[in-house]
Write a protein that holds these residues in place. Structure first.
Motif, PDB file in Angstrom:
ATOM      1  N   ARG A 128       4.338  11.952  -2.783  1.00 37.54           N
ATOM      2  CA  ARG A 128       3.837  10.572  -2.648  1.00 37.54           C
ATOM      3  C   ARG A 128       4.155   9.728  -3.871  1.00 37.54           C
ATOM      4  O   ARG A 128       3.899   8.533  -3.876  1.00 37.54           O
ATOM      5  CB  ARG A 128       2.335  10.579  -2.377  1.00 37.54           C
ATOM      6  CG  ARG A 128       1.985  11.270  -1.053  1.00 37.54           C
ATOM      7  CD  ARG A 128       0.521  11.569  -0.963  1.00 37.54           C
ATOM      8  NE  ARG A 128       0.169  12.448  -2.085  1.00 37.54           N
ATOM      9  CZ  ARG A 128      -1.047  12.593  -2.579  1.00 37.54           C
ATOM     10  NH1 ARG A 128      -2.045  11.941  -2.063  1.00 37.54           N
ATOM     11  NH2 ARG A 128      -1.284  13.407  -3.581  1.00 37.54           N
ATOM     12  N   TYR A 157       3.824   1.193  -3.608  1.00 36.11           N
ATOM     13  CA  TYR A 157       3.287   0.583  -4.817  1.00 36.11           C
ATOM     14  C   TYR A 157       4.340   0.774  -5.903  1.00 36.11           C
ATOM     15  O   TYR A 157       4.583   1.897  -6.367  1.00 36.11           O
ATOM     16  CB  TYR A 157       1.964   1.263  -5.176  1.00 36.11           C
ATOM     17  CG  TYR A 157       1.178   0.571  -6.242  1.00 36.11           C
ATOM     18  CD1 TYR A 157       0.398  -0.537  -5.941  1.00 36.11           C
ATOM     19  CD2 TYR A 157       1.204   1.021  -7.556  1.00 36.11           C
ATOM     20  CE1 TYR A 157      -0.341  -1.187  -6.916  1.00 36.11           C
ATOM     21  CE2 TYR A 157       0.472   0.387  -8.535  1.00 36.11           C
ATOM     22  CZ  TYR A 157      -0.295  -0.720  -8.211  1.00 36.11           C
ATOM     23  OH  TYR A 157      -1.021  -1.356  -9.182  1.00 36.11           O
ATOM     24  N   ASP A 197       3.030   6.142  -3.083  1.00 34.95           N
ATOM     25  CA  ASP A 197       2.375   5.923  -1.792  1.00 34.95           C
ATOM     26  C   ASP A 197       0.879   6.076  -2.008  1.00 34.95           C
ATOM     27  O   ASP A 197       0.373   7.170  -2.178  1.00 34.95           O
ATOM     28  CB  ASP A 197       2.875   6.936  -0.766  1.00 34.95           C
ATOM     29  CG  ASP A 197       2.223   6.769   0.595  1.00 34.95           C
ATOM     30  OD1 ASP A 197       1.276   5.961   0.735  1.00 34.95           O
ATOM     31  OD2 ASP A 197       2.650   7.463   1.531  1.00 34.95           O
ATOM     32  N   ASN A 198       0.183   4.959  -2.008  1.00 36.14           N
ATOM     33  CA  ASN A 198      -1.269   5.001  -2.185  1.00 36.14           C
ATOM     34  C   ASN A 198      -1.974   4.497  -0.922  1.00 36.14           C
ATOM     35  O   ASN A 198      -3.046   3.914  -0.994  1.00 36.14           O
ATOM     36  CB  ASN A 198      -1.709   4.232  -3.428  1.00 36.14           C
ATOM     37  CG  ASN A 198      -1.393   2.751  -3.354  1.00 36.14           C
ATOM     38  OD1 ASN A 198      -0.755   2.290  -2.419  1.00 36.14           O
ATOM     39  ND2 ASN A 198      -1.825   2.017  -4.339  1.00 36.14           N
ATOM     40  N   SER A 199      -1.341   4.739   0.226  1.00 38.28           N
ATOM     41  CA  SER A 199      -1.902   4.250   1.493  1.00 38.28           C
ATOM     42  C   SER A 199      -3.170   4.999   1.891  1.00 38.28           C
ATOM     43  O   SER A 199      -3.965   4.495   2.668  1.00 38.28           O
ATOM     44  CB  SER A 199      -0.856   4.322   2.608  1.00 38.28           C
ATOM     45  OG  SER A 199      -0.359   5.635   2.738  1.00 38.28           O
ATOM     46  N   ASP A 200      -3.380   6.197   1.332  1.00 31.63           N
ATOM     47  CA  ASP A 200      -4.612   6.950   1.599  1.00 31.63           C
ATOM     48  C   ASP A 200      -5.461   6.918   0.325  1.00 31.63           C
ATOM     49  O   ASP A 200      -5.229   7.699  -0.599  1.00 31.63           O
ATOM     50  CB  ASP A 200      -4.280   8.394   1.979  1.00 31.63           C
ATOM     51  CG  ASP A 200      -5.513   9.243   2.217  1.00 31.63           C
ATOM     52  OD1 ASP A 200      -6.645   8.704   2.160  1.00 31.63           O
ATOM     53  OD2 ASP A 200      -5.347  10.455   2.454  1.00 31.63           O
ATOM     54  N   ARG A 219       0.822  -1.223   0.000  1.00 27.29           N
ATOM     55  CA  ARG A 219       0.000   0.000   0.000  1.00 27.29           C
ATOM     56  C   ARG A 219       0.857   1.274   0.000  1.00 27.29           C
ATOM     57  O   ARG A 219       0.624   2.169  -0.788  1.00 27.29           O
ATOM     58  CB  ARG A 219      -0.932   0.032   1.213  1.00 27.29           C
ATOM     59  CG  ARG A 219      -2.125  -0.884   1.120  1.00 27.29           C
ATOM     60  CD  ARG A 219      -2.985  -0.672  -0.064  1.00 27.29           C
ATOM     61  NE  ARG A 219      -4.164   0.115   0.135  1.00 27.29           N
ATOM     62  CZ  ARG A 219      -4.802   0.692  -0.864  1.00 27.29           C
ATOM     63  NH1 ARG A 219      -4.349   0.593  -2.075  1.00 27.29           N
ATOM     64  NH2 ARG A 219      -5.891   1.360  -0.658  1.00 27.29           N
ATOM     65  N   GLY A 220       1.806   1.368   0.854  1.00 31.29           N
ATOM     66  CA  GLY A 220       2.618   2.582   0.931  1.00 31.29           C
ATOM     67  C   GLY A 220       3.756   2.606  -0.068  1.00 31.29           C
ATOM     68  O   GLY A 220       4.345   3.649  -0.326  1.00 31.29           O
TER      69      GLY A 220
END
Length: 182
Positions: free
Chosen positions: A125, A102, A143-146, A99-100
């Motif tokens: 990100r 990718y 970073d696609n954690s959100d 997730r963080g």
């Protein structure tokens, strides 16, 4: 003698009846290619063909896809050896796909101008970590954690480098190479 290739097709929507794996494979088989197989449902076709110039092969495939299925998008072809060597160079040392982090690979069409330096991205990100000149590919960590705030990295790349690119998750690149070797 036959060479193994991967065709990375741009703009494939598996929900479109003209873009299903069986129809895509049919076009490649109709071109006389052997050992045609698909990887996932997002426009990744592996095949064997006599050794040919990649730009001519890309044009031939794209004309056939457009003529048979009305697919106007881009076709980017890489030889198995190029992709295997890219994986062997381990361009994401110490990073795992998640997730963080990718991990992505953005392939440029043959003949596209390689960058003089790595591009700067205004969104922290999304970070380009390298450009592999032999495989003609940008390597980036997103970073696609959100989920409510994912960087629009693909649009930025297209604005910067044009439409002759296509992006794959690093896990997909690994699956393509595994399929080429099976």
């Amino acid at each position: 003698m036959s060479t193994r290739y991967a065709a990375l097709l741009r703009g494939i929507a598996p929900s479109n009846p003209n873009m299903t794996n069986d129809k895509l494979r049919g076009v490649f088989e109709g071109l006389g290619f052997d050992s045609v197989a698909s990887v996932l449902a997002s426009g990744n076709i592996v095949f064997s063909a006599r050794k040919a110039g990649v730009p001519a092969l890309q044009r031939r495939i794209q004309r056939a896809l457009n003529g048979a299925l009305g697919i106007p998008g881009g076709t980017i072809v890489r030889e198995h050896a190029e992709l295997r060597a890219l994986l062997d160079r381990d361009p994401f040392p110490g990073l795992t796909h998640g997730r963080g982090t990718y991990l992505t690979a953005t392939f440029l069409k043959d003949g596209a101008q390689a960058p003089d330096r790595l591009p700067e991205q205004s969104d922290p990100r999304a970070r380009v970590v390298g450009f592999d000149e032999s495989a003609r590919v940008f390597l980036a960590v997103i970073d696609n954690s959100d989920p409510g705030s994912i960087p629009d990295f693909m649009s930025w790349l297209e604005k910067t480098y044009g439409a002759d690119i296509t992006t794959r998750a690093w896990l997909t690149v690994q699956r393509i190479v595994k399929k080429l070797e099976s």
